[in-house]
Design an enzyme around this catalytic site. Structure first.
Site, PDB file in Angstrom:
ATOM      1  N   CYS A 292      -0.909  24.404   1.512  1.00  0.00           N
ATOM      2  CA  CYS A 292      -0.756  22.949   1.599  1.00  0.00           C
ATOM      3  C   CYS A 292       0.223  22.460   0.539  1.00  0.00           C
ATOM      4  O   CYS A 292       0.409  21.260   0.371  1.00  0.00           O
ATOM      5  CB  CYS A 292      -2.110  22.248   1.460  1.00  0.00           C
ATOM      6  SG  CYS A 292      -2.949  22.631  -0.076  1.00  0.00           S
TER       7      CYS A 292
ATOM      8  N   GLU B 100     -16.259  31.256  -0.349  1.00  0.00           N
ATOM      9  CA  GLU B 100     -16.112  29.843  -0.705  1.00  0.00           C
ATOM     10  C   GLU B 100     -16.982  29.511  -1.918  1.00  0.00           C
ATOM     11  O   GLU B 100     -18.115  29.979  -2.022  1.00  0.00           O
ATOM     12  CB  GLU B 100     -16.500  28.978   0.515  1.00  0.00           C
ATOM     13  CG  GLU B 100     -16.681  27.508   0.265  1.00  0.00           C
ATOM     14  CD  GLU B 100     -15.452  26.790  -0.297  1.00  0.00           C
ATOM     15  OE1 GLU B 100     -14.330  27.044   0.174  1.00  0.00           O
ATOM     16  OE2 GLU B 100     -15.630  25.981  -1.220  1.00  0.00           O
TER      17      GLU B 100
ATOM     18  N   CYS C 129       0.859  -1.188   0.000  1.00  0.00           N
ATOM     19  CA  CYS C 129       0.000   0.000   0.000  1.00  0.00           C
ATOM     20  C   CYS C 129       0.891   1.234   0.000  1.00  0.00           C
ATOM     21  O   CYS C 129       1.820   1.317   0.774  1.00  0.00           O
ATOM     22  CB  CYS C 129      -0.878  -0.009   1.254  1.00  0.00           C
ATOM     23  SG  CYS C 129      -1.882   1.461   1.432  1.00  0.00           S
TER      24      CYS C 129
HETATM   25  C1  LIG Z   1      -7.716  24.061   1.377  1.00  0.00           C
HETATM   26  S1  LIG Z   1      -9.438  24.217   1.295  1.00  0.00           S
HETATM   27  C2  LIG Z   1      -9.788  25.362   2.562  1.00  0.00           C
HETATM   28  C3  LIG Z   1     -10.234  24.714   3.827  1.00  0.00           C
HETATM   29  C4  LIG Z   1     -10.762  25.635   4.874  1.00  0.00           C
HETATM   30  N1  LIG Z   1      -9.803  26.598   5.350  1.00  0.00           N
HETATM   31  C5  LIG Z   1     -11.300  24.813   6.048  1.00  0.00           C
HETATM   32  O1  LIG Z   1     -10.584  24.676   7.045  1.00  0.00           O
HETATM   33  O2  LIG Z   1     -12.414  24.297   5.924  1.00  0.00           O
HETATM   34  C6  LIG Z   1      -9.654  25.188  -0.162  1.00  0.00           C
HETATM   35  C7  LIG Z   1     -11.090  25.615  -0.437  1.00  0.00           C
HETATM   36  O3  LIG Z   1     -11.106  26.485  -1.559  1.00  0.00           O
HETATM   37  C8  LIG Z   1     -12.327  26.315  -2.242  1.00  0.00           C
HETATM   38  N2  LIG Z   1     -12.176  26.915  -3.582  1.00  0.00           N
HETATM   39  C9  LIG Z   1     -11.503  26.429  -4.646  1.00  0.00           C
HETATM   40  N3  LIG Z   1     -11.555  27.295  -5.676  1.00  0.00           N
HETATM   41  C10 LIG Z   1     -12.258  28.365  -5.253  1.00  0.00           C
HETATM   42  C11 LIG Z   1     -12.656  29.594  -5.861  1.00  0.00           C
HETATM   43  N4  LIG Z   1     -12.305  29.879  -7.117  1.00  0.00           N
HETATM   44  N5  LIG Z   1     -13.374  30.483  -5.144  1.00  0.00           N
HETATM   45  C12 LIG Z   1     -13.725  30.195  -3.855  1.00  0.00           C
HETATM   46  N6  LIG Z   1     -13.379  29.044  -3.219  1.00  0.00           N
HETATM   47  C13 LIG Z   1     -12.660  28.153  -3.912  1.00  0.00           C
HETATM   48  C14 LIG Z   1     -12.533  24.817  -2.211  1.00  0.00           C
HETATM   49  O4  LIG Z   1     -13.894  24.473  -2.406  1.00  0.00           O
HETATM   50  C15 LIG Z   1     -12.024  24.463  -0.796  1.00  0.00           C
HETATM   51  O5  LIG Z   1     -13.085  24.470   0.125  1.00  0.00           O
END
Ligand SMILES: C[S@@+](CC[C@H](N)C(=O)[O-])C[C@H]1O[C@@H](n2cnc3c(N)ncnc32)[C@H](O)[C@@H]1O
Length: 466
Positions: free
Chosen positions: A422, A350, A83
């Site tokens: 990340c 978001e 795995c």
């Molecule tokens: C790394 S996650 C963030 C997690 C958040 N900080 C949490 O703890 O729940 C990145 C987020 O960006 C959102 N996302 C991606 N592209 C986006 C866009 N163009 N506009 C707004 N949100 C977006 C994704 O749906 C995802 O929820």
């Protein structure tokens, strides 16, 4: 002077692994070539066979391990050899953290940052096993035969994880040490009851069979457990007795749902969800706040380290209580809610409607009134607003900030931007672009949320210079 011929496929090399890359592959050197090897860890000496060459890079696979790494550790997982989920179980945790620090430092150096930028030591996890609060297992009628399994092992049923790079086959996972031990028993019962009832696992080639995935989620704070059975059709006459047998054996399961995914795509998110037991969600607590997590909600997969990550974000944001804070790419609003107690108002942005719905529900659950969530593409949403934040938090997906967001962010002119990254490569690229727009960063604070993997999170604050 004799010209040495270039290495080619099939050549044998002897080399020492010096470090690992962002995919977790070992890297060593053979003359002018950097060599990539799967399943080789820093400090190990190997004999390897070249499989490809591209400019000054070679790909090779290990033929023989000549000397163990001084940083070797004993993997805990019985499936480790097959795995690929946590490739560094065979490397000491200190060496894992050193390797992650190296990844972050290289990414920032490659963008021109020098010694003036401090890369803090990677904050390690206290729990190296049992930390993952979400595991998605797959049912399959094509079982991967593991090394050492006897000839003639039946291959028609598996419940587990995909073998690395072999997406058509699934390893029959008996236990997964990165999930809490309570979930191993549930996994075993899911398998035993499915087999006893002759429920058909999904066939990825013919798109037939009933059982597709079993998603297990648990809460560290409350001990609640969610099981999500993902099936190809409703089939209540088969699914309900199966669920009842599981609940009878495991009263610790606090909620059980069924997601129906009729599409060929291998995803656990169904077109419809049915709650078969309990409220349909579990509750996790971080930093004194409660979060309801349903089968398809996004939530950080390591609760203990997520708490530390959010503490770092709070410290770097350094708000005093009156500021307007923006949380861009806010997901289910965890950062926005954590910062609300020390801000005047927080606005979360978001794209995913289900995450926005979770964020609003979490705000109501915690009776937090000074947060608002804006649904839609972050760039479009910011363009439609007149407000100017004092502090902006950004937590984008792996690709980093959208290039058009960089000038838009600078035009908002927050005095501080807190970047949660990340992916060190995109994080460092965006830090350089923001430096050109007048934002300076002095320190990057990496933190490990995923022990035994090459993933690393980093938090850094960028201050407006003028
Ligand atoms: C790394 S996650 C963030 C997690 C958040 N900080 C949490 O703890 O729940 C990145 C987020 O960006 C959102 N996302 C991606 N592209 C986006 C866009 N163009 N506009 C707004 N949100 C977006 C994704 O749906 C995802 O929820």
């Amino acid at each position: 002077m004799t010209q040495e011929r270039k290495p080619r496929r099939g050549d044998l090399l002897e080399l020492e692994i010096e470090r690992f890359d962002e995919r977790g592959d070992g890297l060593g050197r053979a003359g002018e070539y950097e060599v990539e090897l799967r399943r080789a860890v820093p400090g190990e000496r190997v004999r390897a066979e070249v499989s490809w060459r591209r400019r000054n890079r070679l790909g090779a696979h290990v033929q023989q391990r000549l000397a163990a790494s001084p940083h070797a550790a004993l993997p805990r997982c019985a499936h480790f050899a097959d795995c690929g989920g946590c490739s560094f179980q065979s490397l000491s945790y200190a060496a894992q953290l050193a390797g992650l620090h190296d990844l972050v430092a290289r990414a920032f150096r490659a963008q021109g940052f020098g010694a003036e930028l401090e890369i803090a030591p990677v904050e390690g996890a206290r729990e190296l096993y049992g930390y993952r609060n979400r595991m998605e297992f797959t049912f399959s009628n094509r079982r991967w035969i593991e090394r050492g399994e006897p000839e003639g092992t039946p291959t028609g049923f598996a419940l587990g994880l995909h073998a690395p790079n072999v997406h058509s086959k699934v390893i029959d996972v008996s236990a997964c040490p990165i999930q809490p031990p309570a979930l191993d028993g549930i996994l075993a019962t899911l398998r035993a009851e499915a087999r006893a009832r002759a429920l058909e696992p999904w066939d990825q080639r013919t798109h037939t069979g009933l059982l597709r995935h079993a998603l297990l989620r648990s809460s560290r704070a409350t001990g609640e457990i969610l099981v999500d059975l993902v099936t190809s059709r409703d089939a209540p006459e088969e699914v309900e007795p199966y669920a009842a047998a599981l609940l009878a054996r495991h009263p610790e399961i606090t909620t059980l749902v069924q997601n129906v995914n009729t599409r060929p795509a291998q995803t656990a998110q169904g077109e419809r969800e049915r709650v078969l037991h309990g409220p349909g969600f579990i509750v996790e607590r971080l930093l004194g706040l409660e979060f309801a997590i349903s089968a398809n909600s996004f939530f950080q997969t390591n609760s203990a380290q997520a708490e530390r990550l959010f503490e770092l974000v709070r410290a770097e944001a350094g708000t005093s209580g009156s500021e307007l804070v923006f949380d861009l790419y806010c997901g289910t609003g965890t950062i926005a809610l954590v910062l609300a107690a020390q801000a005047g108002e927080v606005l979360g942005f978001e794209l995913a409607p289900s995450s926005v719905a979770d964020a609003r529900a979490n705000a109501a659950r915690n009776r937090i009134g000074n947060v608002r969530f804006v649904e839609g593409d972050v760039l479009a949403s910011l363009g439609a607003l007149e407000l100017k934040p004092d502090v902006c938090v950004v937590d984008p997906p792996r690709a980093g900030l959208h290039p058009k967001l960089l000038p838009a962010l600078a035009a908002l002119a927050p005095r501080r931007i807190v970047y949660v990254s990340c992916n060190p490569v995109s994080g460092a690229r965006d830090a350089r672009a923001l430096a050109a727009l007048g934002y300076r960063t002095a320190r990057v604070r990496p933190i490990d949320l995923f022990p035994h993997t090459p993933h690393v999170e980093s938090v850094f604050a960028l201050e407006r210079e003028r």
